[in-house]
Write a protein that holds these residues in place. Structure first.
Motif, PDB file in Angstrom:
ATOM      1  N   UNK A  72     -22.632  -6.463   8.172  1.00 51.73           N
ATOM      2  CA  UNK A  72     -22.311  -7.867   7.918  1.00 51.73           C
ATOM      3  C   UNK A  72     -23.500  -8.756   8.234  1.00 51.73           C
ATOM      4  N   UNK A  73     -24.379  -8.279   9.102  1.00 54.02           N
ATOM      5  CA  UNK A  73     -25.478  -9.128   9.550  1.00 54.02           C
ATOM      6  C   UNK A  73     -26.684  -9.077   8.614  1.00 54.02           C
ATOM      7  N   UNK A  78     -23.768  -9.853   3.413  1.00 54.69           N
ATOM      8  CA  UNK A  78     -22.959 -11.015   3.788  1.00 54.69           C
ATOM      9  C   UNK A  78     -22.717 -11.879   2.550  1.00 54.69           C
ATOM     10  N   UNK A  79     -23.765 -12.059   1.769  1.00 50.49           N
ATOM     11  CA  UNK A  79     -23.619 -12.851   0.548  1.00 50.49           C
ATOM     12  C   UNK A  79     -22.688 -12.160  -0.440  1.00 50.49           C
ATOM     13  N   UNK A  82     -19.264 -12.672   0.670  1.00 53.25           N
ATOM     14  CA  UNK A  82     -18.828 -14.039   0.418  1.00 53.25           C
ATOM     15  C   UNK A  82     -18.434 -14.203  -1.048  1.00 53.25           C
ATOM     16  N   UNK A  85     -15.183 -12.389  -1.729  1.00 51.59           N
ATOM     17  CA  UNK A  85     -14.090 -13.048  -1.025  1.00 51.59           C
ATOM     18  C   UNK A  85     -13.594 -14.241  -1.827  1.00 51.59           C
ATOM     19  N   UNK A  97     -12.344  -6.426   5.005  1.00 45.34           N
ATOM     20  CA  UNK A  97     -13.763  -6.097   5.079  1.00 45.34           C
ATOM     21  C   UNK A  97     -14.122  -5.247   6.287  1.00 45.34           C
ATOM     22  N   UNK A  98     -14.701  -4.092   6.031  1.00 40.83           N
ATOM     23  CA  UNK A  98     -15.125  -3.179   7.092  1.00 40.83           C
ATOM     24  C   UNK A  98     -16.610  -2.903   6.944  1.00 40.83           C
ATOM     25  N   UNK A  99     -17.293  -2.591   8.029  1.00 43.50           N
ATOM     26  CA  UNK A  99     -18.693  -2.197   7.858  1.00 43.50           C
ATOM     27  C   UNK A  99     -18.941  -0.783   8.344  1.00 43.50           C
ATOM     28  N   UNK A 252     -35.616  -8.108   4.910  1.00 49.71           N
ATOM     29  CA  UNK A 252     -35.553  -8.049   6.373  1.00 49.71           C
ATOM     30  C   UNK A 252     -36.741  -7.252   6.905  1.00 49.71           C
ATOM     31  N   UNK A 281     -32.439 -15.849   1.881  1.00 51.95           N
ATOM     32  CA  UNK A 281     -32.769 -17.231   2.168  1.00 51.95           C
ATOM     33  C   UNK A 281     -33.892 -17.360   3.201  1.00 51.95           C
ATOM     34  N   UNK A 282     -33.840 -16.538   4.219  1.00 52.78           N
ATOM     35  CA  UNK A 282     -34.841 -16.609   5.281  1.00 52.78           C
ATOM     36  C   UNK A 282     -36.244 -16.396   4.728  1.00 52.78           C
ATOM     37  N   UNK A 298     -24.351 -12.800  -4.513  1.00 51.77           N
ATOM     38  CA  UNK A 298     -23.036 -13.426  -4.619  1.00 51.77           C
ATOM     39  C   UNK A 298     -22.332 -12.938  -5.875  1.00 51.77           C
TER      40      UNK A 298
ATOM     41  N   UNK B  72     -19.491 -16.722   5.898  1.00 52.90           N
ATOM     42  CA  UNK B  72     -20.021 -15.383   6.158  1.00 52.90           C
ATOM     43  C   UNK B  72     -21.540 -15.367   6.037  1.00 52.90           C
ATOM     44  N   UNK B  73     -22.078 -16.295   5.284  1.00 50.43           N
ATOM     45  CA  UNK B  73     -23.516 -16.262   5.020  1.00 50.43           C
ATOM     46  C   UNK B  73     -24.322 -16.967   6.106  1.00 50.43           C
ATOM     47  N   UNK B  78     -21.757 -14.429  10.902  1.00 52.65           N
ATOM     48  CA  UNK B  78     -21.826 -13.031  10.478  1.00 52.65           C
ATOM     49  C   UNK B  78     -21.982 -12.133  11.701  1.00 52.65           C
ATOM     50  N   UNK B  85     -15.684  -7.172  14.978  1.00 59.65           N
ATOM     51  CA  UNK B  85     -15.276  -6.030  14.172  1.00 59.65           C
ATOM     52  C   UNK B  85     -15.459  -4.736  14.952  1.00 59.65           C
ATOM     53  N   UNK B 282     -33.837 -14.841  11.697  1.00 62.53           N
ATOM     54  CA  UNK B 282     -34.821 -15.393  10.774  1.00 62.53           C
ATOM     55  C   UNK B 282     -35.759 -16.366  11.498  1.00 62.53           C
TER      56      UNK B 282
END
Lengths: 347, 347
Positions: A72-73, A78-79, A82, A85, A97-99, A252, A281-282, A298, B72-73, B78, B85, B282
């Motif tokens: 999720x992180x 995450x997007x 979203x 969802x 939602x599970x990770x 990342x 975004x970062x 998305x 979530x984003x 998140x 979770x 970030x």
DNA sequence: CTGTTAGCGCGTTCAT
DNA sequence: ATGAACGCGCTAACAG
């Protein structure tokens, strides 16, 4: 702690049978307008909500969609979450939602959990679509699913994602066009995800088209980038090929790499160029912006919902779709000016 | 599409009653070892999973935890979601995660959805704990809940978060200590979230302790920072107070602000200093790292689960806990060197 | 130790 | 247009 109000409560309250109440709640069957009004009044007065558990039991449909993502992180997922969802909400479905934390065992146990909750379908990105016990279990249980981000080359499973191979090949072209010839790649471990493999293969292919070899390959743990610092330090502090440009298989990783490079006294993009993958975004917010491949995260989520629904309702075996990606220029890939640009070999 | 296998199937398969099967599945009541083995064999052979829907109906507990977060984003939420979770998984609960998009109406409808799914408790961060219809509805339904990130000053609701007021006040001290006297704040709209209000109030308080006034206040939409660019352009292109330091009420805003400032030709931290709030990854990865208040987001999620469980099982009215935050130095707050540092007034 | 039975709340026949 | 009755899959209480 008031007891939960059931269909019987409102039937009693109205002097009607539960059957009639059920009819108006579900808007099925003919009911007198006046009765409808009476029931609806009671419903909102007593604050009644049909129990999804009972419904699921009766109708064999829970109105939930299972979702499994690696993390999720990670903004990418995450997007995606979203997006899915939002789309499923408009369709009246609730996502569960599970990770998996990039862990095959967790991936499988997540499927078991979803099966227990009797989800109507599953949207998931697995570590490796080619050898996923999770997908097998889903097939076995007959639960429809749609892959997100995984785009399996062999199987004919529903999926929505981006062509990682082609995108990575394009990245190679760009880096070559900027004059770089000593090029490295930083990736999550291939054993873990098929995306890492596809991007690597595509990048290699792009380089080979121009007769260029990959000078360095660094593989790190996809969850915390363990080993990145040591690997880069070794490369830049010891003799050997020192790439003037790197391709990182996700943003990342790219951001972490930049931080490490600066730590080693190499500036991006002045000393070394760098391209990422994902377009998070970062990366876009930093200066200069990270050069990257933007994937429509998305939209991957929302399209996956639609693909799943098509599968369920039309029973069409939709083999999934590839969404378009976009190379965003950013500022971390620059022309190599230190040495004269060598002309590319024939392509 | 194989029909789902029920408890009856495996009872039949073993020549036993469903009661016995239920006993071994739930590990309750005395069952002969040999029988246990036979049942377990059948269970894994047929791939049986108890239906959570039926269980929920029977036991009035769905083993799910409702979760409502603004988005979530946003990495903050998140991370919180990831923390909760993980923790709930170890306890056998499955989280049902919904987002409100900072919208009061969606917040309430999310609660309704969770109620319909008969969640055993709810973990949520609400726009404004003081006027939340969602919390009212939860109280009315008698469903236990625990706030995350919201720390209401008046009510005695369970919550876990950080003291936004104090943290913001400390930020003010730091900025003042660096010699800045013309200071601005950039925040999400106060009407939207209580956190924005608390951070603003704390920051003001910190400034006032030193007899300093807030020179500029910019409020933007919390979801997409609409209006940021125009506001900053107006401030730096027109006569008026031009802050040498900004406090942004969250890191996402801080990153966007830096990008805007650079666009306006102001460099961070050379020309203007900046402090954020949240400590997202970030921000830590950029160079220089974003000076910020790091909040233990993962831990807020996991602690919230524990707090909720304590409430449920011990029926203790735990009024919640404040977790500690941490000011991370980063490099975006620097000593103001252009003008001599004015001594702070008496404190 | 094991089996029988009664609902949990609801949707859905089949009557009326 | 409305009501009575059954059963979805399961747990719990009671019998044996």
């Amino acid at each position: 702690m008031s007891r939960t109000v059931t269909i019987r409560d409102i039937a009693q309250h109205c002097g009607l049978s539960i059957a009639t109440v059920s009819r108006v709640v579900n808007n099925k069957g003919a009911v007198r307008a006046e009765t409808v009004a009476r029931v609806e009044a009671a419903v909102s007065a007593l604050g009644y909500r049909p129990s999804m558990a009972a419904r699921a039991l009766k109708t064999a449909s829970s109105m939930t969609l299972g979702v499994i993502i690696p993390s999720l992180t990670n903004p990418v997922f995450a997007e995606t979450a979203a997006g899915l969802q939002q789309r499923s909400r408009t369709l009246g479905y609730t996502p569960l939602i599970l990770s998996s934390d990039y862990d095959d065992a967790l991936e499988l146990s997540a499927v078991e959990t979803l099966l227990a909750y009797q989800v109507d379908g599953v949207l998931l990105t697995v570590n490796d679509a080619a050898r996923s016990a999770a997908l097998q279990r889903l097939d076995e249980a007959g639960v429809p699913y749609c892959l997100m981000h995984n785009v399996p080359r062999e199987q004919i499973t529903a999926h929505v994602g981006v062509d990682n191979f082609c995108a990575a090949a394009e990245v190679a072209e760009r880096i070559l066009a900027a004059g770089h010839r000593c090029i490295g790649m930083i990736s999550g471990e291939f054993v873990r995800t098929d995306r890492a493999r596809d991007r690597h293969a595509g990048f290699l292919s792009g380089l080979h088209q121009a007769g260029v070899q990959l000078a360095q390959l660094v593989q790190v743990d996809p969850v915390n980038a363990t080993g990145l610092a040591q690997a880069l330090a070794a490369i830049y502090n010891q003799p050997g090929a020192q790439p003037t440009a790197w391709f990182c298989s996700n943003d990342l990783l790219a951001l972490a790499t930049i931080a490490q490079l600066e730590q080693l006294g190499r500036r991006v993009p002045d000393d070394v160029s760098l391209v990422g993958f994902d377009g998070i975004q970062a990366g876009a917010l930093r200066m200069p912006a990270l050069t990257s491949v933007r994937t429509p995260n998305l939209e991957i989520g929302s399209t996956a919902v639609d693909t799943l629904m098509a599968q369920r309702h039309l029973s069409a075996l939709d083999t999934g779709c590839q969404l378009s990606y976009q190379l965003v220029a950013g500022g971390t890939l620059t022309l190599l000016t230190d040495s004269p640009v060598q002309p590319l070999s024939e392509r």
